[in-house]
Design an enzyme around this catalytic site. Structure first.
Site, mmCIF file in Angstrom:
data_model
loop_
_atom_site.group_PDB
_atom_site.id
_atom_site.type_symbol
_atom_site.label_atom_id
_atom_site.label_comp_id
_atom_site.label_asym_id
_atom_site.label_seq_id
_atom_site.Cartn_x
_atom_site.Cartn_y
_atom_site.Cartn_z
ATOM 1 N N TYR A 62 0.853 -1.191 0.000
ATOM 2 C CA TYR A 62 0.000 0.000 0.000
ATOM 3 C C TYR A 62 0.885 1.236 0.000
ATOM 4 O O TYR A 62 1.791 1.346 0.830
ATOM 5 C CB TYR A 62 -0.895 0.031 1.245
ATOM 6 N N ASP A 209 -6.232 13.287 -25.295
ATOM 7 C CA ASP A 209 -6.214 11.889 -24.848
ATOM 8 C C ASP A 209 -5.551 11.086 -25.975
ATOM 9 O O ASP A 209 -6.173 10.787 -26.990
ATOM 10 C CB ASP A 209 -7.648 11.402 -24.595
ATOM 11 N N LYS A 238 -1.900 0.208 -25.020
ATOM 12 C CA LYS A 238 -2.268 0.091 -26.440
ATOM 13 C C LYS A 238 -0.973 0.130 -27.262
ATOM 14 O O LYS A 238 -0.128 -0.737 -27.071
ATOM 15 C CB LYS A 238 -3.273 1.188 -26.797
HETATM 16 N N1 DSN Z 1 -11.824 -0.012 -25.226
HETATM 17 C C1 DSN Z 1 -10.757 0.733 -25.839
HETATM 18 C C2 DSN Z 1 -10.757 0.588 -27.316
HETATM 19 O O1 DSN Z 1 -10.999 -0.513 -27.751
HETATM 20 O O2 DSN Z 1 -10.482 1.511 -28.039
HETATM 21 C C3 DSN Z 1 -10.756 2.145 -25.459
HETATM 22 O O3 DSN Z 1 -10.799 2.252 -24.077
#
Ligand code: DSN
Length: 414
Positions: A62, A209, A238
């Site tokens: 924590y 974003d 991503k």
């Molecule tokens: N769910 C994601 C996407 O597939 O673009 C975005 O948060």
């Protein structure tokens, strides 16, 4: 001593030994990932090093608060790893913005930004979800759309690209507190300079974003929002190819409000194991091989679009500048049907609305296809030519040797 040996046992026994059921599920997911073509544009494959950090003992700690100012004892190593992640985040994006690496996700990063700079009822102007925007930018189904007052811009009907004059027109009318530049299904470059000019004109803050394109930005394969936006958010999992999570960057003026909107505003204890994984991924993103990887991601997406056009599909906006392609199925079938047909052959994409889609989001007229994960597995333009032909063959109902062809591409990828 029995007590000690019981403890030692619990701390050392393997997952397969303790819980064969979960071990089996993990193994099957591993197999599903390896034996299929992972083409969901928001997904990627982390390195073994990132997985090791995420699976480390840091999960036990924590560390509420900021490095050096925690609410718990024993945070010296949590501090070190968080400071490392912060320094690497600034280095990777070549920015002196302040950074917070604690957000659990992109959505929680965005919610914390809204909490930091808006009062309930203030106005947000962002890209319409149905045109490629994101749920957390003011959708009525998300807290961002319930607590604040959203308005939306879309894309031009002809070019299917953002029309910056139209964004400016809406911004003058709406006078938002926050203008959001960012998307989850937009295949073209986002120009942050005109967004910044619009925000300045209407006295709004610009939030960029960059979740989908963060890896491209880090590698110089997409223009950077830094220097244009007041606040920048991103996910880490991503194109950036890290563990699941979020980051928030901001200009100095917003530092205190952003930090306290993340903790205690919207989150409790940070996930230190995830932060360790983010630090590792950011180290990897600073390596020259990462630039080569991002170039390949884009090159693969371009080939995918070209071949699908050759095979008679319409590509939204006529092509792609980034890691994804939005395919208009031209009424041959719905996106939902295409997603299912491809999934049956171990090819994973998602149904997606196309701009001005006449179908509801449960059906959709398109599919979104992304290259980051399979590029991480080593596929190049030649392979993606085959991927595109496979997709077209399956959607045309031609299943000749499909299993072998998918298997060969996955084997290629080993
Ligand atoms: N769910 C994601 C996407 O597939 O673009 C975005 O948060």
């Amino acid at each position: 001593m029995i007590r000690l040996s019981l403890c030692a046992d619990r701390l050392t026994r393997s997952l397969a030994d303790v819980d064969p059921e979960v071990a089996r599920i993990v193994q099957e997911e591993d197999w599903r990932q390896r034996r299929g073509l992972q083409l969901i544009a928001s997904e990627n494959l982390v390195s073994a090093a990132v997985r090791e950090a995420v699976g480390s003992v840091l999960t036990d700690k924590y560390a509420e608060g900021r490095p050096g100012r925690r609410y718990y004892a024993g945070c010296e190593f949590a501090d070190q790893v968080e400071q490392l992640a912060e320094a690497r985040a600034r280095e990777v994006f070549d920015t002196d913005y302040q950074v917070n690496v604690q957000p659990h996700s992109g959505t929680s990063a965005n919610l914390s930004v809204f909490l930091a700079v808006m009062k309930p009822g203030d106005r947000i102007l962002s890209m319409d979800l149905a045109m490629g925007g994101h749920l957390s930018h003011g959708s009525p189904y998300n807290a961002s759309g319930k607590l604040y007052e959203p308005s939306f811009y879309g894309v031009d009907k002809e070019s299917e690209r953002i029309d910056y004059d139209e964004v400016a027109r809406i911004a003058r009318e709406v006078r938002p507190r926050i203008l959001v530049a960012g998307a989850s299904a937009y295949p073209r470059q986002i120009d942050f300079a005109p967004f910044a000019a619009i925000a300045k004109e209407v006295d709004a803050l610009l939030l960029a974003d960059m979740s989908h394109i963060a890896g491209l930005v880090a590698a110089g394969e997409h223009p950077s929002p830094f220097g244009h936006a007041d606040i920048v958010t991103t996910t880490t999992h991503k194109t950036l190819r890290g563990p699941r999570g979020g980051l928030v960057f901001c200009r100095d003026a917003w530092k205190k409000r952003i930090h306290s909107a993340i903790f205690p505003g919207t989150q409790g204890g940070p996930l230190m194991h995830q932060i360790a994984g983010k630090a590792v991924a950011l180290k990897e993103a600073a390596e020259p091989a990462f630039v080569a990887y991002q170039r390949q991601v884009r090159a693969n997406a371009r080939v995918l679009a070209e071949v699908l056009v050759e095979r008679g599909y319409r590509i939204v906006s006529g092509g792609t500048d980034n890691h994804l392609v939005l395919v208009d199925l031209c009424e041959r079938m719905t996106g939902a049907e295409a997603e299912t047909a491809l999934r049956e052959h171990h090819i994973y994409v998602n149904k997606n609305l196309i701009p001005f889609d006449p179908l509801p989001s449960s059906k959709c007229s398109g599919i979104r296809v992304g290259t980051p994960a399979m590029t991480s597995r080593g596929l190049d333009e030649n392979d993606f030519r085959s991927v595109a032909n496979l997709i077209a063959d399956i959607l045309a109902g031609e299943s000749v040797e499909v299993a072998e062809r998918v298997g060969a591409l996955c084997g290629e990828a080993e």
